[in-house]
Design an enzyme around this catalytic site. Structure first.
Site, short mmCIF file in Angstrom:
data_model
loop_
_atom_site.label_atom_id
_atom_site.label_comp_id
_atom_site.label_asym_id
_atom_site.label_seq_id
_atom_site.Cartn_x
_atom_site.Cartn_y
_atom_site.Cartn_z
N GLY A 1 2.72 -1.12 4.25
CA GLY A 1 2.80 0.30 3.89
C GLY A 1 4.24 0.69 3.61
O GLY A 1 4.78 0.46 2.53
N GLY A 2 4.88 1.28 4.61
CA GLY A 2 6.23 1.83 4.46
C GLY A 2 7.21 0.91 3.75
O GLY A 2 7.91 1.34 2.82
N ASN B 1 0.88 -1.17 0.00
CA ASN B 1 0.00 0.00 0.00
C ASN B 1 0.91 1.22 0.00
O ASN B 1 1.46 1.59 1.02
CB ASN B 1 -0.88 -0.03 1.26
CG ASN B 1 -1.73 1.21 1.39
OD1 ASN B 1 -1.82 2.02 0.47
ND2 ASN B 1 -2.36 1.37 2.55
N TRP B 2 1.07 1.78 -1.19
CA TRP B 2 2.03 2.90 -1.33
C TRP B 2 1.50 4.18 -0.70
O TRP B 2 2.24 5.14 -0.55
CB TRP B 2 2.34 3.14 -2.81
CG TRP B 2 3.05 2.02 -3.51
CD1 TRP B 2 3.44 0.82 -2.99
CD2 TRP B 2 3.46 2.01 -4.88
NE1 TRP B 2 4.06 0.06 -3.94
CE2 TRP B 2 4.09 0.77 -5.13
CE3 TRP B 2 3.36 2.92 -5.94
CZ2 TRP B 2 4.61 0.43 -6.37
CZ3 TRP B 2 3.87 2.58 -7.19
CH2 TRP B 2 4.50 1.35 -7.39
N LYS B 3 0.21 4.24 -0.42
CA LYS B 3 -0.42 5.44 0.13
C LYS B 3 -0.14 6.63 -0.81
O LYS B 3 -0.03 6.44 -2.01
CB LYS B 3 0.04 5.69 1.57
CG LYS B 3 -0.16 4.44 2.44
CD LYS B 3 -0.03 4.67 3.89
CE LYS B 3 -0.28 3.36 4.63
NZ LYS B 3 -0.22 3.50 6.07
N SER C 1 3.11 -1.79 10.34
CA SER C 1 4.56 -1.88 10.59
C SER C 1 5.12 -3.28 10.36
O SER C 1 6.09 -3.67 11.01
CB SER C 1 4.91 -1.36 11.99
OG SER C 1 4.54 -0.01 12.11
N GLY D 1 2.26 2.56 10.62
CA GLY D 1 3.22 3.63 10.41
C GLY D 1 3.89 4.11 11.68
O GLY D 1 4.56 5.13 11.69
#
Ligand code: PGA
Length: 252
Positions: free
Chosen positions: A236-237, A9-11, A215, A175
């Site tokens: 995510g990150g 999920n690159w956001k 995370s 995150g």
């Protein structure tokens, strides 16, 4: 048999050019050395979707939008419909992410409209649920997540429910660098699977892919994925770093 899934999920990250480079880098690594039994997905900004689809081997790397409109089309300035997402060649759409719920006021009612449109347009929803820190501290996370499911995806008929991927993402772990322990993640996903069993029966419960998000990274993925009810991750990150992402893909 349920699938193992690792979805990025690159956001709201990467320019168009950066995103295409990132997609190509992820694709090369997946084609070269990614576990073949893992469904890999990249969730990119809308602007990147069509070109990312063109830039990857879609048999190995699926492409997801991070949202879609709650209306099919019309005078909704700035919105991107499920049909538009589908027309780019993307196969998936992330729905109900806590950031959408929290910052953009997405209620269960809105989510139900989005789920319906995504399914009608042949997209696979990656449905997110999860509690905030005060809920966890009060130890009421099961009731909270159970209610999120009751108000949304548990209203779907079985044939539609079977198409979903579900991601549990405790908000306090997103995150923040604070991962849920593998035990906490396993406990919740086992609970969700139990709820699915009660609602749709054992076969559906066994077939539904349940992901953990929050995370998850190259270091902790193997421990998380070793748990019996964790079928993968929504990342995510770490999905912005191809070398970390491929480690997660291969962490089973
Ligand atoms: P994170 O995000 O891995 O950066 O915590 C996960 C998500 O929100 O999908």
């Amino acid at each position: 048999m349920r699938k193992k899934v690792v979805a990025g999920n690159w956001k709201c990250n990467t320019t168009f050019q950066e995103g295409i480079e990132l997609a190509k880098a992820v694709n090369s690594l997946v084609v070269e050395k990614g576990a073949e039994d893992v469904t890999v997905i990249v969730g990119t900004p809308f602007t990147h979707l069509a070109k990312v689809v063109e830039s990857v081997d879609t048999a190995r790397v699926g492409v997801a939008a991070q949202n879609c409109a709650a209306e099919p089309k019309g005078a909704f300035t700035g919105e991107v419909s499920a049909a538009m997402v589908k027309s780019t060649g993307a196969q998936y759409v992330i729905l109900g992410h806590s950031e959408r719920r929290e910052y953009y006021g997405e209620t269960s009612e809105i989510l139900n409209k989005k789920l319906k449109l995504a399914l009608e347009n042949g997209l696979t929803p990656i449905y997110c649920c999860g509690e905030a820190l005060p809920v966890r501290e009060a130890n009421t996370q099961n009731a909270f997540v159970g209610q999120q499911l009751e108000e949304t995806i548990f209203r779907l008929p079985e044939a539609d429910f079977r198409k979903l991927i579900i991601a549990y993402e405790p908000i306090w772990a997103i995150g923040t660098g604070k991962t849920a322990t593998a035990e906490q993640a396993q406990e919740m996903l086992a609970y969700i699977r139990e709820l699915i069993r009660a609602k749709y029966g054992d076969a559906v419960a066994q077939d539904t892919s349940l992901l953990y998000g929050g995370s998850a990274n190259a270091k902790n993925a193997a421990e998380l994925f070793a748990k019996p009810d964790i079928d993968g991750g929504l990342i995510g990150g770490a999905s912005l770093k191809p070398d970390d992402f491929i480690v997660i893909v291969n962490a089973y």
